[in-house]
Design an enzyme around this catalytic site. Structure first.
Site, PDB file in Angstrom:
ATOM      1  N   LYS A  79       4.784  20.662  -1.331  1.00  0.00           N
ATOM      2  CA  LYS A  79       3.841  19.690  -1.632  1.00  0.00           C
ATOM      3  C   LYS A  79       2.436  20.250  -1.016  1.00  0.00           C
ATOM      4  O   LYS A  79       2.873  21.199   0.177  1.00  0.00           O
ATOM      5  CB  LYS A  79       4.418  18.032  -0.763  1.00  0.00           C
TER       6      LYS A  79
ATOM      7  N   GLY B  26      -4.611   1.728  -6.405  1.00  0.00           N
ATOM      8  CA  GLY B  26      -4.698   2.612  -6.880  1.00  0.00           C
ATOM      9  C   GLY B  26      -4.377   3.337  -8.340  1.00  0.00           C
ATOM     10  O   GLY B  26      -3.336   2.469  -8.815  1.00  0.00           O
ATOM     11  N   ASN B  27      -3.027   4.539  -7.928  1.00  0.00           N
ATOM     12  CA  ASN B  27      -2.844   4.799  -9.670  1.00  0.00           C
ATOM     13  C   ASN B  27      -2.226   4.557  -9.833  1.00  0.00           C
ATOM     14  O   ASN B  27      -1.730   3.376 -11.242  1.00  0.00           O
ATOM     15  CB  ASN B  27      -3.317   6.831  -9.024  1.00  0.00           C
TER      16      ASN B  27
HETATM   17  P1  NAD Z   1      -4.482   6.590  -4.158  1.00  0.00           P
HETATM   18  O1  NAD Z   1      -5.333   7.472  -4.152  1.00  0.00           O
HETATM   19  O2  NAD Z   1      -4.986   6.097  -6.368  1.00  0.00           O
HETATM   20  O3  NAD Z   1      -4.192   5.305  -4.243  1.00  0.00           O
HETATM   21  C1  NAD Z   1      -3.733   4.729  -2.895  1.00  0.00           C
HETATM   22  C2  NAD Z   1      -4.071   3.659  -2.972  1.00  0.00           C
HETATM   23  O4  NAD Z   1      -3.447   2.485  -1.349  1.00  0.00           O
HETATM   24  C3  NAD Z   1      -5.776   2.565  -2.558  1.00  0.00           C
HETATM   25  O5  NAD Z   1      -6.147   1.558  -3.351  1.00  0.00           O
HETATM   26  C4  NAD Z   1      -6.284   2.778  -1.543  1.00  0.00           C
HETATM   27  O6  NAD Z   1      -6.884   1.888  -1.299  1.00  0.00           O
HETATM   28  C5  NAD Z   1      -5.241   2.444  -0.574  1.00  0.00           C
HETATM   29  N1  NAD Z   1      -4.481   2.449   1.186  1.00  0.00           N
HETATM   30  C6  NAD Z   1      -4.541   3.709   1.298  1.00  0.00           C
HETATM   31  N2  NAD Z   1      -4.263   3.122   2.548  1.00  0.00           N
HETATM   32  C7  NAD Z   1      -4.017   2.045   2.633  1.00  0.00           C
HETATM   33  C8  NAD Z   1      -3.526   0.915   3.880  1.00  0.00           C
HETATM   34  N3  NAD Z   1      -3.633   1.317   5.084  1.00  0.00           N
HETATM   35  N4  NAD Z   1      -2.963  -0.608   3.861  1.00  0.00           N
HETATM   36  C9  NAD Z   1      -3.749  -0.457   2.415  1.00  0.00           C
HETATM   37  N5  NAD Z   1      -4.007  -0.073   0.811  1.00  0.00           N
HETATM   38  C10 NAD Z   1      -4.366   1.042   1.484  1.00  0.00           C
HETATM   39  O7  NAD Z   1      -3.029   6.632  -4.631  1.00  0.00           O
HETATM   40  P2  NAD Z   1      -1.668   7.063  -5.486  1.00  0.00           P
HETATM   41  O8  NAD Z   1      -2.177   8.050  -6.635  1.00  0.00           O
HETATM   42  O9  NAD Z   1      -1.987   5.373  -6.389  1.00  0.00           O
HETATM   43  O10 NAD Z   1      -0.614   7.385  -4.449  1.00  0.00           O
HETATM   44  C11 NAD Z   1      -0.286   5.864  -4.091  1.00  0.00           C
HETATM   45  C12 NAD Z   1       1.498   6.291  -3.344  1.00  0.00           C
HETATM   46  O11 NAD Z   1       1.820   6.708  -4.517  1.00  0.00           O
HETATM   47  C13 NAD Z   1       1.299   7.049  -2.276  1.00  0.00           C
HETATM   48  O12 NAD Z   1       2.098   7.458  -1.253  1.00  0.00           O
HETATM   49  C14 NAD Z   1       1.354   8.116  -3.189  1.00  0.00           C
HETATM   50  O13 NAD Z   1       2.329   9.843  -2.173  1.00  0.00           O
HETATM   51  C15 NAD Z   1       2.658   8.317  -4.200  1.00  0.00           C
HETATM   52  N6  NAD Z   1       2.807   8.705  -5.476  1.00  0.00           N
HETATM   53  C16 NAD Z   1       1.704   8.880  -6.920  1.00  0.00           C
HETATM   54  C17 NAD Z   1       2.277   9.808  -7.747  1.00  0.00           C
HETATM   55  C18 NAD Z   1       1.249   9.683  -8.515  1.00  0.00           C
HETATM   56  O14 NAD Z   1       1.642  10.448  -9.649  1.00  0.00           O
HETATM   57  N7  NAD Z   1       0.144   9.426  -8.351  1.00  0.00           N
HETATM   58  C19 NAD Z   1       3.268   9.842  -7.634  1.00  0.00           C
HETATM   59  C20 NAD Z   1       4.812   9.806  -6.545  1.00  0.00           C
HETATM   60  C21 NAD Z   1       4.395   9.185  -5.326  1.00  0.00           C
END
Ligand code: NAD
Length: 428
Positions: free
Chosen positions: A107, A221-222
């Site tokens: 990471k 988010g994503n």
């Molecule tokens: P992102 O940045 O696209 O979205 C994050 C979302 O969480 C946003 O809507 C943001 O507003 C919200 N958020 C942040 N802090 C918050 C809080 N305190 N309360 C409520 N909402 C909050 O990120 P993502 O890619 O969707 O990733 C989200 C999680 O999934 C992370 O833990 C990431 O490590 C994990 N993850 C992502 C992927 C990937 O492919 N994108 C893969 C595995 C794990």
């Protein structure tokens, strides 16, 4: 990002220690697996748009690569810490092992807030990050990817810098590239869809029909958006989502009892997953405090924002109706809250299984990049479904046979696979 007392790495180590006991692992293997193999900490000087210089701190942590090259995203976050990166690297090791892809766990991160950086400044951070670790990463050693607040554009800048340093094209250096520039179709959907492939299987085990269920989701988010898309597609109804509000520096939950309209909400959401509060009100959403998502009277919770969100302070606010928690985010549940969920008999699909769709698709991207032959979207997603479903079934069968909690069963499978690879290589 989280409370001062919370340390994601301590949590990851506590989870590992518990499984090491279950597996009766020898001391050498424990010592090897509870810490990263290698880590790099460095400074990234950036010439800012206003003429000043600013130095950002960057990290790359390589937890274990006994099963193949390291794999893991790079996060941009103002509250990033090396311990969070260490925890996430360790979870990547278990994640790759549970879905049986030939990769290890890494990471990376940079302490920065892209909300306040121009595109040019972000490009400098990306290129600077690569310059500092180019000798310690690469397609056959450690392969980065996007994560929180990093995008396909960031990956392309990083690839470009790596290829300049190497003096040759090297598309396998990084995944999450834009489609058409070596990226895979299906990658943007992969993590969220993967969450729902495992959720669909869990509902089957519990004899629940998706169309008779309701869910509440943290994050927009994503991961959250695509999890919602597929869950709605199989008949489910999402009644609440929550996200961070950049203007107010707090989070809010957005509820519509009849069910949220995904396209409508996406239309008023910024690229960081922040929903426009005023527009949401106009569209008839109730705007509630940030942690209201957890208290909803639903069957399913899908935490998909950040770590440390289901804690001993709020776990008892979870409705008795909740049957399944599908952990889209990494590390959303603290060990003390997890104990409560276990005792209550909630079916938890643990993070490193539920959200493994992203890394699985990244692996597909590497395979396609190496062949220079790219698959159709449906082909990618059906292969993803096969991988996720078979990983889920492996874990749930072990959980049933040995009467284990799902998280413990997933850990037993992953840690055994990684320990075996270390033994076979003669590392311990
Ligand atoms: P992102 O940045 O696209 O979205 C994050 C979302 O969480 C946003 O809507 C943001 O507003 C919200 N958020 C942040 N802090 C918050 C809080 N305190 N309360 C409520 N909402 C909050 O990120 P993502 O890619 O969707 O990733 C989200 C999680 O999934 C992370 O833990 C990431 O490590 C994990 N993850 C992502 C992927 C990937 O492919 N994108 C893969 C595995 C794990």
């Amino acid at each position: 990002m989280h409370s001062k007392s919370f340390n994601a790495f301590e949590m990851a180590q506590a989870q590992f220690d518990r499984v090491a006991d279950l597996l009766d692992l020898d001391q050498g293997t424990r010592d090897l697996l509870r810490n990263p193999l290698r880590e790099y900490h460095f400074s990234i000087p950036v010439h800012m748009d206003d003429g000043s210089f600013k130095v950002f701190r960057g990290f790359r942590v390589q937890h274990n690569d006994s099963r193949g090259p390291g794999k893991g995203g790079i996060r941009f976050h103002p509250a990033e810490t090396v311990d969070t990166v260490r925890a996430l690297a360790m979870w990547m090791t278990w994640k790759c092992a549970v879905v049986e892809i030939p990769l290890g766990g890494s990471k990376g991160g940079v302490i920065c807030d892209p909300h306040h950086l121009s595109a040019r400044e972000q490009e400098q951070i990306c290129r600077g990050w690569v310059r500092q670790v180019a000798r310690n990463v690469g397609p056959y050693w450690d392969v980065p990817a996007p994560d929180v607040m990093t995008s396909a554009q960031h990956m392309l800048w990083m690839l470009d810098e790596f290829e300049i340093i190497e003096g040759r094209k090297s598309p396998g250096f990084i995944t999450g590239k834009p489609v058409g520039m070596g990226g895979s179709l299906g990658r943007k959907e992969a993590t969220g869809y993967g969450v729902v492939y495992t959720l669909r299987e869990a509902l089957k085990e519990l004899n629940l029909k998706p169309e008779n269920t309701q869910a509440s989701v943290q994050g927009f988010g994503n991961v959250a958006q695509y999890a919602i898309e597929l869950y709605q597609h199989i008949g489910g109804n999402v009644v609440c989502v929550s996200c961070w509000d950049q203007t107010d520096k707090t989070s809010y939950s957005y509820r519509k009892k009849s069910g949220i309209n995904l396209q409508e909400l996406m239309g008023i959401t910024d690229r960081f997953g922040g929903i426009n509060k005023a527009r949401a009100k106009e569209l008839g959403y109730e705007v509630l405090p940030g942690d209201a998502w957890i208290e909803q009277d639903v069957d399913i919770l899908i935490p998909s924002a950040i770590e440390n969100q289901i804690t001993k302070d709020n776990v008892n606010k979870i409705s008795k109706r909740v049957r399944v928690i599908a952990e889209g985010a990494n590390g959303p549940t603290t060990p003390d809250a997890d104990k409560v969920l276990h005792e209550r008999g909630v079916f938890v699909i643990p993070d490193f299984l539920a959200n493994a769709g992203g890394v699985t698709c990244s692996y597909f991207e590497q395979v396609q990049s190496n062949m220079n032959y790219f698959w159709e979207r449906d082909d990618v997603l059906s292969r993803l479904d096969v991988k996720m479903t078979s990983a889920f079934i492996g874990v749930s069968e072990l959980a049933r046979q040995r009467k284990l909690y799902m998280r413990d069963a997933a850990y037993v499978i992953s840690v055994s696979r990684v320990a075996q690879a270390c033994h076979e290589r003669g590392w311990v």
